[in-house]
Design a protein around this motif. Structure first.
Motif, short mmCIF file in Angstrom:
data_model
loop_
_atom_site.label_atom_id
_atom_site.label_comp_id
_atom_site.label_asym_id
_atom_site.label_seq_id
_atom_site.Cartn_x
_atom_site.Cartn_y
_atom_site.Cartn_z
N ALA A 123 -9.40 5.74 -7.19
CA ALA A 123 -8.81 4.42 -7.37
C ALA A 123 -7.64 4.20 -6.41
O ALA A 123 -7.37 3.06 -6.01
CB ALA A 123 -8.34 4.26 -8.81
N GLY A 124 -6.95 5.29 -6.04
CA GLY A 124 -5.85 5.18 -5.09
C GLY A 124 -6.29 4.76 -3.70
O GLY A 124 -5.47 4.28 -2.91
N VAL A 184 0.84 -1.20 0.00
CA VAL A 184 0.00 0.00 0.00
C VAL A 184 0.87 1.26 0.00
O VAL A 184 0.60 2.22 -0.73
CB VAL A 184 -0.96 0.00 1.20
CG1 VAL A 184 -1.71 1.32 1.30
CG2 VAL A 184 -1.95 -1.16 1.11
N SER A 185 1.93 1.25 0.80
CA SER A 185 2.82 2.41 0.87
C SER A 185 3.49 2.66 -0.48
O SER A 185 3.53 3.80 -0.97
CB SER A 185 3.89 2.19 1.94
OG SER A 185 4.85 3.23 1.93
N ALA A 186 4.01 1.60 -1.09
CA ALA A 186 4.66 1.76 -2.40
C ALA A 186 3.66 2.20 -3.46
O ALA A 186 3.94 3.09 -4.27
CB ALA A 186 5.33 0.44 -2.80
N PHE A 187 2.47 1.59 -3.44
CA PHE A 187 1.47 1.93 -4.45
C PHE A 187 1.04 3.39 -4.34
O PHE A 187 1.00 4.11 -5.34
CB PHE A 187 0.25 1.02 -4.29
CG PHE A 187 -0.97 1.50 -5.01
CD1 PHE A 187 -1.06 1.41 -6.39
CD2 PHE A 187 -2.02 2.06 -4.31
CE1 PHE A 187 -2.19 1.88 -7.07
CE2 PHE A 187 -3.16 2.52 -4.97
CZ PHE A 187 -3.23 2.43 -6.36
N THR A 188 0.69 3.84 -3.14
CA THR A 188 0.22 5.22 -2.98
C THR A 188 1.33 6.22 -3.28
O THR A 188 1.07 7.29 -3.84
CB THR A 188 -0.32 5.44 -1.57
OG1 THR A 188 0.66 4.99 -0.60
CG2 THR A 188 -1.62 4.69 -1.34
N GLY A 189 2.57 5.87 -2.94
CA GLY A 189 3.67 6.77 -3.27
C GLY A 189 3.87 6.91 -4.77
O GLY A 189 4.04 8.01 -5.29
N THR A 234 -4.08 -0.52 -11.51
CA THR A 234 -4.28 0.92 -11.39
C THR A 234 -3.04 1.69 -11.82
O THR A 234 -3.14 2.73 -12.50
CB THR A 234 -4.64 1.29 -9.94
OG1 THR A 234 -5.82 0.57 -9.55
CG2 THR A 234 -4.89 2.78 -9.79
N LEU A 235 -1.85 1.21 -11.45
CA LEU A 235 -0.62 1.89 -11.87
C LEU A 235 -0.45 1.82 -13.39
O LEU A 235 0.05 2.77 -14.01
CB LEU A 235 0.59 1.25 -11.17
CG LEU A 235 0.71 1.53 -9.67
CD1 LEU A 235 1.91 0.79 -9.10
CD2 LEU A 235 0.83 3.02 -9.39
#
Length: 216
Positions: free
Chosen positions: A156-157, A55-60, A182-183
């Motif tokens: 989506a984030g 989650v941290s990597a994705f949101t960043g 999503t990315l």
């Protein structure tokens, strides 16, 4: 297209919370391994740390790609991006298998303790980068500031991590499927925004011819 500040701030909040959780759980791994509890450390890694790391990597990555910060415009963002990829690789392919082996054998390996401590230290350094934002822009920084993504990207984030964490808990292992999708969609949306930003603006209507001077 307008962007809702509330949704963007929600993704920032989720990034901060998940990053702090990732760092604190890495410290918990150090404590558990040092106390001779590798089975508990392995359980913590698979149930909590891995989902929070995703989650941290994705949101960043989403915040960098969906806002004017970008991935390559600033040295501090590029440094965080590189450290995140290194930590994900080391956690998935090195630390997690070593923790499972320790849980099976009951033996604690000090390189695992050092690895978890290094992970927590790197996350603390990344938190400092986010606050201080040191350094200048990179040589690859475009002249024009990239436009911010539309609201649905930030929605989506929030939705993608919620779905993936829930699915992972039900399945018993981390599954960042919707986050990766999503990315990918964000990459396509980012290209579309860059193309729109590069288009020449519509020409203004020609002004009326000047009146002839008196006596002409």
């Amino acid at each position: 297209m307008k962007t809702s500040p509330r949704w963007r701030q929600s993704v920032v909040w989720l990034h901060v919370v998940s990053s702090v959780a990732w760092m604190s759980q890495a410290l918990a791994l150090v404590v558990l391994m040092s106390a001779g509890a590798p089975a508990m450390a392995d359980r913590l890694d698979s149930v909590l740390l891995a989902p929070m790391a995703n989650v941290s990597a994705f949101t960043g990555l989403l915040l960098a790609g969906a806002t004017a910060w970008g991935y390559l415009r600033h040295w501090w963002v590029l440094t965080k991006f590189a450290l995140t990829l290194i930590q994900l690789y080391a956690g998935i392919f090195l630390l997690s298998p070593a923790l499972r082996e320790s849980a099976d054998t009951g033996a604690v390996a000090w390189p695992q303790v050092a690895g978890a401590a290094l992970m927590a230290s790197a996350l603390a350094f990344q938190a400092w980068l986010s606050v201080a934002k040191p350094g200048r822009k990179t040589p690859w920084s475009p002249a024009a500031k990239p436009p911010t993504a539309p609201t649905w990207v930030f929605v989506a984030g929030i939705a993608a991590p919620a779905f993936d964490v829930t699915a992972g808990l039900l399945l018993g292992y981390p599954l960042p499927a919707l986050e990766l999708v999503t990315l990918g969609v964000l990459a396509l949306e980012r290209r579309r925004r860059h193309r729109r930003a590069r288009r020449p603006s519509a020409r203004s209507p020609r002004s009326a011819p000047a009146a002839s001077s008196p006596g002409a």
